[in-house]
Design an enzyme around this catalytic site. Structure first.
Site, PDB file in Angstrom:
ATOM      1  N   GLU A   1      34.982 -56.022  -8.833  1.00  0.00           N
ATOM      2  CA  GLU A   1      34.812 -56.471  -7.383  1.00  0.00           C
ATOM      3  C   GLU A   1      35.896 -55.758  -6.956  1.00  0.00           C
ATOM      4  OE1 GLU A   1      36.245 -60.415  -9.122  1.00  0.00           O
ATOM      5  OE2 GLU A   1      34.573 -60.303 -10.524  1.00  0.00           O
TER       6      GLU A   1
ATOM      7  N   HIS B   1      47.970 -65.341 -10.090  1.00  0.00           N
ATOM      8  CA  HIS B   1      48.032 -63.955  -9.800  1.00  0.00           C
ATOM      9  C   HIS B   1      49.311 -63.264 -10.356  1.00  0.00           C
ATOM     10  CE1 HIS B   1      45.436 -65.798  -6.589  1.00  0.00           C
ATOM     11  NE2 HIS B   1      45.054 -64.356  -6.549  1.00  0.00           N
TER      12      HIS B   1
ATOM     13  N   ASP C   1      44.325 -62.545 -14.746  1.00  0.00           N
ATOM     14  CA  ASP C   1      44.091 -64.078 -14.964  1.00  0.00           C
ATOM     15  C   ASP C   1      42.472 -64.428 -14.973  1.00  0.00           C
ATOM     16  OD1 ASP C   1      46.921 -65.319 -13.847  1.00  0.00           O
ATOM     17  OD2 ASP C   1      46.484 -63.280 -13.063  1.00  0.00           O
ATOM     18  N   TYR C   2      41.559 -63.463 -14.470  1.00  0.00           N
ATOM     19  CA  TYR C   2      40.253 -63.579 -14.683  1.00  0.00           C
ATOM     20  C   TYR C   2      39.682 -63.119 -15.885  1.00  0.00           C
ATOM     21  CZ  TYR C   2      41.898 -63.863  -9.998  1.00  0.00           C
ATOM     22  OH  TYR C   2      42.617 -64.122  -8.514  1.00  0.00           O
TER      23      TYR C   2
ATOM     24  N   GLN D   1      39.516 -57.870 -11.777  1.00  0.00           N
ATOM     25  CA  GLN D   1      40.472 -57.633 -10.755  1.00  0.00           C
ATOM     26  C   GLN D   1      41.918 -57.999 -11.082  1.00  0.00           C
ATOM     27  OE1 GLN D   1      39.735 -59.512  -6.676  1.00  0.00           O
ATOM     28  NE2 GLN D   1      38.960 -57.603  -6.378  1.00  0.00           N
TER      29      GLN D   1
ATOM     30  N   GLU E   1      32.489 -61.748 -13.874  1.00  0.00           N
ATOM     31  CA  GLU E   1      33.319 -61.251 -14.837  1.00  0.00           C
ATOM     32  C   GLU E   1      32.677 -60.727 -16.017  1.00  0.00           C
ATOM     33  OE1 GLU E   1      34.556 -63.431 -13.225  1.00  0.00           O
ATOM     34  OE2 GLU E   1      36.136 -62.389 -11.755  1.00  0.00           O
TER      35      GLU E   1
END
Ligand SMILES: Cc1ncc(C[n+]2csc(CCOP(=O)(O)OP(=O)(O)O)c2C)c(N)n1
Ligand SMILES: [Mg+2]
Length: 810
Positions: A501, A599, A557-558, A554, A532
């Site tokens: 992304e 984040h 956390d993702y 990115q 993802e």
């Protein structure tokens, strides 16, 4: 009997074939389908009689797979699920003997090449790398990526396999690479059950394929059930192709070509597959073939019977519309073959399948019987000289009486015999323990090997090249060091691609790839949608087909949004194929402290426990990260790299060999020497600990700071353990949850590195709190370990040992 042969299936073209040829093709197709059905019937019986643990079969799906196999060519790929045995037989990618060898969990890859006995039956894979880990020529073979049991879990990989064709066709720089593709003409064939289309991964990938326009041909085997749950509970309108109509390609749009065909209609299936796949191959348009009216003659699996949940009418319909019966009727009605001829064919097929089954069973049994003879002789000899003759005889008797014995029985017998005679010494006992040692080694190889490729190209074997610095080396932002590293690698190796992304046009949110899309083109550095799992799937498929993907998530956390793909597929690939496949994906992400609940994550514990099979890199700065990328891009094993989110703008010195120096994996570094305590930390907290060390010095305490740099592998040379022998005190600092990655580190140092014996005080961990970090600097201070926290904990540990010298602070 000679080695099982796969007659394969041929193209069917009514206009060009003579009647005899036509009859041969059709008859041969029916034979393969019929043999496959027999395999399912016998397979189920083998489970029910206890010779195999579990069975799931492709009965009721045979005819469509015959048609699909006709369209499958050398160079093509499959990513499918556990119903595809007929397709595998018809293409020759597997055979009946291998089918049974897998059912019996034979660990010999020469007999069970899909998984070396590691996977349940009907979980297929071709071995596309050599014993030494090097690539085979994929253009000359038919290729099947390794199946998984999770419904829909393979969809992301399917996307990647198809996407590779697109890159090979469109990126002319790749035209010199000819053992992976011929102009991108390869189609990636997928299969999925109707129920599994309810999974999020299906929709995520389906959309991505429509956007990307890749040669992906997804077949949906629709038998109207997912175990006991019927279509109307699974799918809107009860019909997946109906609800996906909006994806249909139209004049001037991208999208899919969608086909719907009945699973018992041999002629329609052959025509549909021929047309759909030709279009897919030629135009790189994704196609979906929704095959409806399929059946499950034996129910879902050996775990239960479908009479429990299917109505009488449904069961009757399934009998009438059994695809083999329908094909048979059509052949007789069309005067292609007579009943008498069919009776002979079916009789021969039954015998042949039985023979394959027996051979597969005897193959395993005879080897184990040989081992039983060996060990029981050794136990017998030991019994003659032992004070425990009777008990040893009993162990032997029990071993010899085993019905369907396995290697656990031989090994257990030897182990128990050695327990019994633990206080005896004899040549006979030594022979038995030697035998066990050799067997243990063989069994480790059979059951525990190949978590990684371990090939000569393993990143652990990449030569170490130190960073060099010119006298006037520039101090630049960390992100610029990374940018220079990526630039050099894109220039050096045309197989390197990066995507994620915001990775393309703006060069990722932290500018690591800034300017590189403009320099190397949109086929090398690419933006993706927010998906993802599909990003990791792309990495899987591309890397299996010889490219070198950097798949970016990115923020760390993702990673959770791609966890199933990372854990189930990527991490287990080498192991579950017993080293037959590899996917050297580099997953790039960034994390640790910044701002906000999503984040500031540092879920290294999750990664370590869910991604065994990936290297886990936690560089303290961008120079170390660059060196690790240089290592990984020259290696052939997958890894995940967590860059420090708060480090991109910190100044670092640019190495003159930024694209070539390497940071070895598993090599810890002592960042600061000290005699009072060993403090182990990584990533962003390492800087915190280094600052704390300065403060502690003012209090008269000298800590030794160790950066393991990678958590898997962890400190191969025992740097932490050795440091502990000097300091006798241990603190582990990170910003994961309590008892997460820090517990993993403790276990490595105390248990594997034997650090326990060096301790003179209880070992401690300093981690984040149990919850996620609140947004804002105060939230960070009160949640994640701060310099102050480190200073006080170290001081207090010293104070506990020597309160006279270090009186309590407060
Ligand atoms: C992620 C996941 N969830 C649940 C299961 C358990 N499970 C195995 S097969 C199956 C039904 C699949 O039905 P369908 O996709 O229609 O395929 P079919 O078996 O009918 O061919 C389920 C729920 C699983 N293996 N993986
Ligand atoms: Mg189903």
């Amino acid at each position: 009997m000679s080695e099982t042969t796969n007659p394969g299936t041929s193209k069917i073209d009514l206009t060009e074939l003579s009647f005899d040829d036509f009859k041969n093709v059709v008859t041969n197709d029916y034979r393969i389908a019929y043999q496959s059905r027999q395999a399912s019937l016998i397979g189920r019986r083998e489970v029910l009689t206890g010779k195999a643990k579990f069975g799931i079969f492709g009965d009721g799906k045979e005819v469509a797979q015959i048609a699909m196999a006709k369209a499958f060519r050398k160079g093509d790929w499959r990513a499918g699920y556990y119903r595809d045995q007929t397709f595998m037989f018809a293409t020759g990618m597997s055979n009946l003997k291998q089918f049974f060898a897998q059912l019996y969990a034979n660990p010999d890859i020469s007999v069970e090449p899909s998984s070396g006995g590691r996977q349940m039956n009907c979980h297929y894979a071709t071995r596309f790398i050599n014993e030494d880990g090097s690539w085979k020529n994929q253009v000359e073979s038919m290729n099947c990526s390794s199946d998984m049991s999770t419904t829909g879990g393979h969809m992301p990989r399917l996307l990647g396999l198809a996407f590779a064709s697109k890159l090979y066709r469109q990126n002319k720089e790749l035209s010199g690479i000819n053992n992976f593709s011929v102009n991108g003409n390869e189609v990636a064939f997928g299969s999925i059950g109707n129920g599994a289309t309810s999974e999020g991964l299906f929709f995520e990938v389906f959309n991505a394929a429509g956007v990307l326009q890749v040669p992906m041909a997804i077949s949906i085997w629709d038998d109207a059930y997912a175990i006991s749950v019927p279509a109307d509970i699974q799918t809107t309108k009860g019909d997946i192709s109906e609800v996906l109509q909006g994806f249909q390609r139209e004049e001037g749009t991208n999208g899919f070509e969608i086909f719907k065909v009945r699973g018992w209609d041999y002629v329609a299936l052959c025509e549909t597959y021929e047309r759909a796949i030709a279009m897919c191959r030629r135009e790189h348009v994704p196609v979906m073939i929704h095959v409806v009216e399929m059946t499950q003659p034996q129910g879902h699996s050996t775990s239960g019977s479908h009479e429990r949940y299917k109505s009488k009418e449904r069961l009757e319909w399934e009998n009438d519309y059994d695809c083999l019966l329908q094909m048979r009727n059509w052949m007789v009605e069309s005067a292609i073959i007579t009943e008498d001829e069919l009776a002979v064919l079916e009789d021969e097929a039954k015998k042949y399948v039985r023979e394959c089954q027996r051979e597969a069973w005897n193959d395993l049994l005879n080897r184990i019987k040989g081992e039983i003879d060996e060990v029981s002789n050794l136990i017998d000899q030991l019994a003659q000289v032992s004070a425990h003759k009777n008990e040893l005889d009993a162990i032997n008797a029990e071993l010899l009486a085993c019905v369907d014995p396995g290697r656990k029985d031989t090994t257990a017998a030897a182990r128990r015999a050695l327990w019994l005679t633990v206080s005896e010494t004899s040549a006979e006992r030594k022979l038995l323990s030697d035998w066990l040692e050799v067997e243990n080694e063989k069994n480790t190889d059979r059951y525990n090997s190949k978590l990684f490729s371990n090939s000569p190209d393993s990143p652990l074997k990449v030569p170490v090249v130190p960073a060099q610095y010119a006298d006037d080396a520039q101090m630049i932002d960390g992100r610029e060091v990374l940018n220079a590293c990526f630039d050099a690698n894109f220039a050096r190796d045309k197989r390197v691609v990066a995507f994620g992304e915001d990775v393309g046009a703006i060069g990722d949110v932290n500018q690591g790839f800034a300017g590189l899309q403009a320099k190397y083109g949109t086929l090398r550095i690419m933006d993706t949608g927010i998906r993802e799992s599909a990003i990791i799937g792309k990495g899987l498929g591309l890397s299996m087909r010889g490219l070198k993907p950097i798949a970016e998530i990115q923020y760390v956390d993702y990673v959770l949004y791609a966890l199933t793909v990372l854990s189930d597929d990527l991490a287990s690939l080498s192991y579950r194929t017993a080293g037959g496949q590899k996917a050297p994906v580099i997953v790039r992400t960034r994390g640790h402290r910044l701002e906000g609940i999503w984040h500031s994550g540092s879920p290294l514990g999750i990664m370590l426990s869910s991604m065994r099979g990936l290297h886990v890199c936690v560089p303290r700065n961008m120079t170390q990260a660059a060196g690790m990328y240089n290592t990984l891009l020259r290696g052939d094993e997958p890894a995940i790299m967590v860059e420090c989110l708060n480090g991109y703008r910190l100044k670092e010195k640019l190495p003159s060999n930024v694209g070539d120096f390497t940071v070895p994996l598993g090599k810890a570094e002592i960042m600061r020497e000290g005699a009072d305590m060993t403090v182990v930390s990584y990533g962003s907290t390492l800087r915190v600990v280094m600052e704390a060390a300065v403060e502690l010095e003012k209090l008269g305490i000298y800590i030794e700071v160790v950066d393991p740099q990678t958590l898997y592998p962890f400190d191969i040379d025992n740097v932490c353990g050795n440091s502990l022998y000097k300091t006798n005190k241990l603190l582990v600092v990170d910003e994961d949850l309590p008892g997460s990655a820090s517990a993993y580190i403790l276990r490595n140092i105390l248990e594997s590195q034997k650090g326990y014996y060096a301790l003179d005080a209880p070992p401690r961990t300093l981690t984040a709190k149990d919850h996620r970090p609140p947004y804002g600097s105060d939230g960070d201070y009160f949640t994640k370990p701060s310099v102050d926290d480190v200073v006080e904990l170290v001081y207090n540990m010293m104070s506990e040992s020597n309160p006279g010298k270090y009186p309590p602070i407060y």
